[in-house]
Design an enzyme around this catalytic site. Structure first.
Site, mmCIF file in Angstrom:
data_model
loop_
_atom_site.group_PDB
_atom_site.id
_atom_site.type_symbol
_atom_site.label_atom_id
_atom_site.label_comp_id
_atom_site.label_asym_id
_atom_site.label_seq_id
_atom_site.Cartn_x
_atom_site.Cartn_y
_atom_site.Cartn_z
ATOM 1 N N ASP A 54 -7.870 1.788 2.268
ATOM 2 C CA ASP A 54 -7.409 2.782 3.168
ATOM 3 C C ASP A 54 -8.255 3.965 3.156
ATOM 4 O O ASP A 54 -7.778 4.943 3.692
ATOM 5 C CB ASP A 54 -6.151 2.879 3.253
ATOM 6 C CG ASP A 54 -5.490 3.881 4.607
ATOM 7 O OD1 ASP A 54 -5.927 3.424 5.432
ATOM 8 O OD2 ASP A 54 -4.366 4.505 4.565
ATOM 9 N N ASP A 81 0.856 5.317 -0.361
ATOM 10 C CA ASP A 81 0.109 6.512 -0.265
ATOM 11 C C ASP A 81 0.704 7.288 -1.438
ATOM 12 O O ASP A 81 1.885 7.792 -1.523
ATOM 13 C CB ASP A 81 0.193 7.067 1.122
ATOM 14 C CG ASP A 81 -0.602 6.289 2.031
ATOM 15 O OD1 ASP A 81 -1.878 5.898 1.985
ATOM 16 O OD2 ASP A 81 -0.071 6.067 3.136
ATOM 17 N N HIS A 99 -6.696 9.801 -0.824
ATOM 18 C CA HIS A 99 -7.232 9.820 0.462
ATOM 19 C C HIS A 99 -6.432 10.436 1.351
ATOM 20 O O HIS A 99 -6.705 10.306 2.859
ATOM 21 C CB HIS A 99 -7.723 8.391 0.767
ATOM 22 C CG HIS A 99 -6.471 7.332 1.090
ATOM 23 N ND1 HIS A 99 -6.639 6.285 0.108
ATOM 24 C CD2 HIS A 99 -5.565 7.064 1.893
ATOM 25 C CE1 HIS A 99 -5.621 5.529 0.460
ATOM 26 N NE2 HIS A 99 -5.051 6.286 1.679
ATOM 27 N N HIS A 114 0.901 -1.185 -0.002
ATOM 28 C CA HIS A 114 -0.192 -0.089 0.012
ATOM 29 C C HIS A 114 0.881 1.334 -0.140
ATOM 30 O O HIS A 114 1.642 1.595 0.878
ATOM 31 C CB HIS A 114 -1.170 0.170 1.133
ATOM 32 C CG HIS A 114 -1.703 1.444 1.435
ATOM 33 N ND1 HIS A 114 -2.986 1.413 0.402
ATOM 34 C CD2 HIS A 114 -1.669 2.078 2.043
ATOM 35 C CE1 HIS A 114 -3.370 2.754 0.825
ATOM 36 N NE2 HIS A 114 -2.812 3.212 1.713
#
Length: 1012
Positions: A373, A263, A577, A261
């Site tokens: 997420d 970001d 996000h 993951h």
């Protein structure tokens, strides 16, 4: 027995830590080290490789914050190591807080081809040639969680922006050398780790636990601490019986999916994410060479596109592994966006641009939407997932609920229109699993569908620059494939999991409506300027596409498809996000503000060019007024333009009265008292008072705001218990403009801040506009605007994408109580069956609604807008300075009124010189059906795309007219591919260019009109 077990467990730890792990790398040999500090921002790979390097040694201090240092490593493998596995050990002085939050490096060959990444938990590099010649592009990213940098419940610092960060070196090279890789010792470590972790999760009453313990004891007895390499094989033999015992037939099935993951921005800027992706992809493809069973899922088409654009060597390796089925595109979205804040079209375009990238590059039509997420999930998503051509949804974030445990792991998620998609929440409760025994055992215990299903997915790998899966994780998965006492683990793709889950779970439970996250509620408000930029960009894009398409069809001017495509992608990237919710470092939000300003300028140019082409004579003394809103306004049709304004309404009455200043335009009457507060708002149609007796509206309220942790993300319910009403005035003035608009200006000061509000009532308007400018200089404070209304509302109605969501105003259950802060888009409405009030806005997302019963027996429902916050982490300067927001009170509003006024406040009319009226390209005769988008097709064919949706939650039938020549037509999905639909959904009528559209509540329909 207990003492014996504890003794063995301690013995295991010591032998692993002090003897086995240090013995994985045996004999060593030196490497020569050189370095070059790149000035300023990162340089292209070719430039880094060609630089002039200086001598360095272990202990070399390097790395100013956000800097880049290139290292050159050379040496020769000793001749007597021939035939042995050799690795380079490169420790650049990584912090010990874990991967993703420290220095990182990418190892390359002299030709720039990637080898693998370096991070705190992966410092090895395979050596396959006798002469070593390697380069490392090392990033000295700050550890934002280390002492001195800020912590989740602390204070951000100047290192969050390169413009304010110091330039002191942060890192010191610890180790750079060659070493023999002792394969048998490495495998022994994994054998012991897997058995030890499994043993600790089994109950003391389970014989399997004691069998494992005795096997481990025998293995440890076989080890000579002074000859670990020579005795590792014997130790492994002693462990084999325990490792070969098969799992029981009913064991839980785990689909392990390699993942990282990453970001798209967070505690680092966007440009650093490009490098984090490159490092991770290089790491993963190197592992795939050695471990063909590895399957790695990577989402976010933007991150793939970055590799194609900026790191072509990494991109080629990715394509190679996509072809083998190991490197798997997932997600179907441009980025892993927030889903509460993006507007309707923007959320749809996340799928359009994300899925199209994977189709164009690989011919892969992704089927799973991958959002582990994001901070809660809008009820519009199931329909958008289905209309994008996908069928499955995955998230993990709902496990973060602070009070109420989400009740399902594999279930049908039903959207607000009735669409259902198969959804999975991995019960391991993490998207960064290391496949440890503890995590896998937890997943089995936590799995909600026990007894009716028996399969879950576990994403494994380190994220955020941590390089993804490790060889140790793959080794654990191999041992756990069929092991007694454990779930059965198989590495496979997400699509393989979902197909098996659908077969395994024949009758899933249903969760209907939004998935509201009980946490991260402050994200609806934090970094107001970023949210303003997003909202404005979305509406400018609507205008740009509408007017450009109309101008192309009517005048033949070129449709700016390539430019609009790039602008959309820039806007979609910033909906990630941790950007749009306001939870990134200062650097990210500073760049976002610049980006939004550039986007606005480009879109204004597109809009102006198109409108001038449509308006005709630019030297005319008249003006053409354009209306891009989906409802007619002041005589200007939706999507059209009229020459010269219609006759003006009667001017608004402005007068002083005993109660205060009165604004009255014949439609609504508003009274503002000597404190500058609204004490009365009556709509003429019903004669009913909107403001609760004895109360005052547009009351600014200031709260202390220190959440228990994660400053930018959280607002705790206790914030409400300390409030200051801002009623002191510095100035109160009023007046009337030449166009008949009456206004009142109110100035207040509080703390170190100053707020100026202009209340205005226009002729013919059904709303009171409130323009607010705040010079915000507060710290750890929360500013709200309160509207206590004289209505008994059981629910509030908040506009969300393609419709609305209703939430209880009561607190009968914890599920209701925990929605003490809620998101809404352009309007929030409360009311009784025959009367309602709305507050509309141009940039606000956070709201709260509460209600009390008065002494007179009536009910006051208080609606509040969340205007500004002042968190200190990760950006200690959050929103300081001038901030602007516009909102409006709409008394006597139906849901249709709220929808219309919400559009109007965001899409003001425009005028350009001209003498040619512009008839709408598309018209709809039913106000409840909203025209979401009018544009030309993405494929450059020139076809017209028309997207509409039902906005009021009712079945609706409408006539849709298209004022353009076209041949055939079809109903299409979001990617503009033909769909099989019921024949009565859209039907051509005998009228030229007209269709009937019959929609269920909140249904979205996209029509493609073929012009060629």
């Amino acid at each position: 027995m207990h003492d014996d077990r504890v003794h063995i467990e301690r013995r295991i730890r010591r032998i692993l830590d002090e003897r086995l792990r240090p013995s994985v790398h045996g004999a060593t040999a030196p490497l020569d080290l050189e370095f070059w500090e790149a000035p300023g921002e990162p340089v292209p790979v070719k430039e880094g490789l060609a630089a002039s390097y200086g001598e360095a040694k272990p202990g070399h201090v390097w790395g100013p914050v956000w800097g880049t240092t290139w290292f050159h490593l050379t040496g020769t493998v000793p001749a007597d190591w021939s035939g042995r596995e050799v690795e380079a050990i490169i420790d650049l002085g990584f912090s010990t807080t874990g991967p993703g939050f420290s220095a990182e490096g990418l190892v390359m060959r002299p030709d720039g081809s990637p080898v693998k990444a370096l991070h705190p938990l992966s410092t090895w590099v395979p050596i396959t040639e006798a002469n070593v010649d390697l380069y490392v592009e090392a990033a000295s990213n700050p550890d934002m969680f280390a002492e001195g940098f800020g912590v989740p419940h602390g204070v951000g610092t100047a290192v969050g922006d390169i413009e304010t960060a110091d330039q002191e070196p942060r890192y010191r090279v610890r180790r750079v050398e060659l070493a023999v890789f002792e394969r048998e010792v490495y495998e022994l470590v994994l054998d012991l780790e897997v058995l030890d972790q499994l043993m600790r999760e089994l109950s003391t009453g389970d014989p399997r636990r004691w069998n494992i313990l005795r096997a481990i004891e025998a293995g440890l007895d076989a080890i000579d601490p002074r000859d670990v390499v020579g005795t590792a094989g014997a130790a492994r033999e002693a462990l084999q019986p325990a490792l070969e015992a098969p799992a029981v037939a009913s064991a839980h099935r785990v689909s392990a999916v390699g993942h990282a993951h990453i970001d798209t921005a967070w505690l680092w800027p966007l440009r650093e994410t490009v490098r984090k992706v490159a490092r991770t992809a290089a790491n993963v493809t190197q592992l795939m060479d050695a471990h063909p069973e590895l399957v790695f899922a990577m989402s976010s088409a933007q991150q793939w596109a970055w590799m194609k654009q900026h790191r072509p060597a990494v991109w080629e390796r990715m394509k190679e592994k996509v072809a083998t089925g190991q490197f798997v595109p997932v997600g179907g979205m441009w980025v892993e966006s927030d889903t509460n804040l993006p507007g309707s079209e923007a959320l749809a375009r996340q799928f359009v641009h994300g899925k199209r990238f994977f189709l164009d590059e690989f011919g892969i039509d992704t089927q799973e939407v991958w959002l582990p997420d994001s901070f809660g999930y809008t009820a519009a998503l199931p329909q958008l997932v289905r209309l994008s051509g996908s069928q499955w949804f995955l998230t993990q974030k709902m496990s973060w609920n602070q009070i109420d445990k989400f009740p399902h792991h594999t279930f049908w998620w039903e959207g607000m229109d009735g669409t259902r998609i198969l959804t999975h929440l991995p019960p391991v409760d993490t998207y960064n699993s290391d496949l440890s025994g503890k995590e896998l055992a937890y997943a089995v215990r936590n799995y909600a569908e026990k007894g009716v299903a028996n399969r879950s997915l576990v994403p494994f790998g380190y994220g955020d620059g941590g390089g993804g899966p490790t060889r140790e994780m793959i080794g654990r998965a191999r041992r756990l494939k069929d092991l007694e006492g454990s779930s059965r683990v198989e590495i496979e793709s997400p699509s393989a999991f979902f197909r098996k889950a659908a077969e395994d779970h024949q009758a899933p439970s249903v969760w209907a409506g939004e998935m509201y996250l009980e946490g991260h509620r402050a994200c609806y408000t934090t970094q107001h300027a970023t949210k303003v930029g997003n909202r404005r960009s979305e509406h400018l894009l609507r205008e740009a596409e509408l007017w450009a398409a109309t101008a192309t069809v009517r005048t033949g001017v070129t449709y700016p498809s390539a430019q609009l495509d790039l602008i959309w992608k820039r806007v979609l990237t910033h909906q990630f996000h941790d950007i749009l919710p306001g939870t990134s470092i200062a650097w990210v939000h500073r760049q976002a503000r610049t980006e939004y300003a550039e986007i606005a300028a480009e879109l204004e140019q597109i809009i102006g060019d198109a409108q001038r082409a449509l308006a005709g004579n630019a030297d005319a003394s008249t003006l053409v007024t354009f209306n891009a809103a989906p409802h007619a306004r002041d005589g200007v049709p939706a999507g059209g333009g009229e020459v010269a304004p219609v006759a003006p309404h009667s001017p608004t009455d402005l007068r002083d009265a005993d109660a205060g200043i009165v604004l009255d335009n014949g439609l609504i009457r508003v009274v503002v008292d000597e404190r500058g507060l609204i004490t009365s708002a009556v709509d003429a149609a019903t004669g009913r008072e909107a403001i609760a007796p004895g109360s005052a509206a547009n009351l600014l309220q200031l709260h202390h705001d220190l959440p228990y942790e994660w400053d930018a993300w959280e607002v705790d319910r206790h914030y409400r218990y300390a409030v200051t009403d801002l009623t002191q005035l510095e100035a109160l003035t009023s007046g009337q403009r030449e166009d008949g608009v009456a206004w009142i200006e109110i100035v207040r000061t509080f703390g170190a801040s100053r707020v100026t509000q202009t209340l205005s009532l226009s002729p013919g308007a059904q709303r009171l506009d409130i323009d607010t400018e705040v010079d915000w200089q507060e710290c750890e404070k929360f500013l709200k605007a309160a509207f206590p209304l004289d209505v008994r509302a059981d629910v509030s109605t908040a506009e969300m994408q393609f419709g609305y969501v209703q939430r209880a105003t009561t607190t009968n259950t914890t599920w209701e109580r925990e929605k003490f802060e809620i998101p809404a888009h352009r309007y929030l409405h409360v009311g009784e069956p025959d009367y309602g009030v709305a507050v509309v806005n141009d940039s606000t997302y956070g709201h709260d609604v509460s209600r009390t019963v008065r002494d007179d027996g009536g009910t006051t429902t208080t609606l509040r807008l969340s205007l500004l916050r002042a968190p200190r982490f990760p950006d200690p300067q959050t929103d300081l300075g001038i901030q602007r927001v516009k909102y409006a009170l709409v008394p006597g509003a139906s849901l249709l009124d709220a929808t219309r006024e919400g559009h109007w406040i965001n899409l003001p009319g425009r005028s350009v010189p001209g003498d040619r009226p512009v008839t709408p390209l598309v018209e709809i005769d039913e106000s409840g059906i909203v025209l979401s988008s009018v544009k030309l097709a993405e494929d450059g064919s020139g076809d017209i795309i028309v997207r509409v949706y039902e906005s009021l939650g009712v079945r609706c039938r409408s006539l849709l007219r298209v004022d353009a020549e076209f041949g055939s037509w079809s109903v299409v999905d979001l990617l503009e591919r033909s769909l099989d639909v019921p024949p009565n959904l859209v039907q051509k009528t005998e009228e030229e260019g007209a269709f009937t559209v019959s929609l269920r509540p909140f249904q979205i329909v996209t029509l493609r009109l073929h012009r060629s």
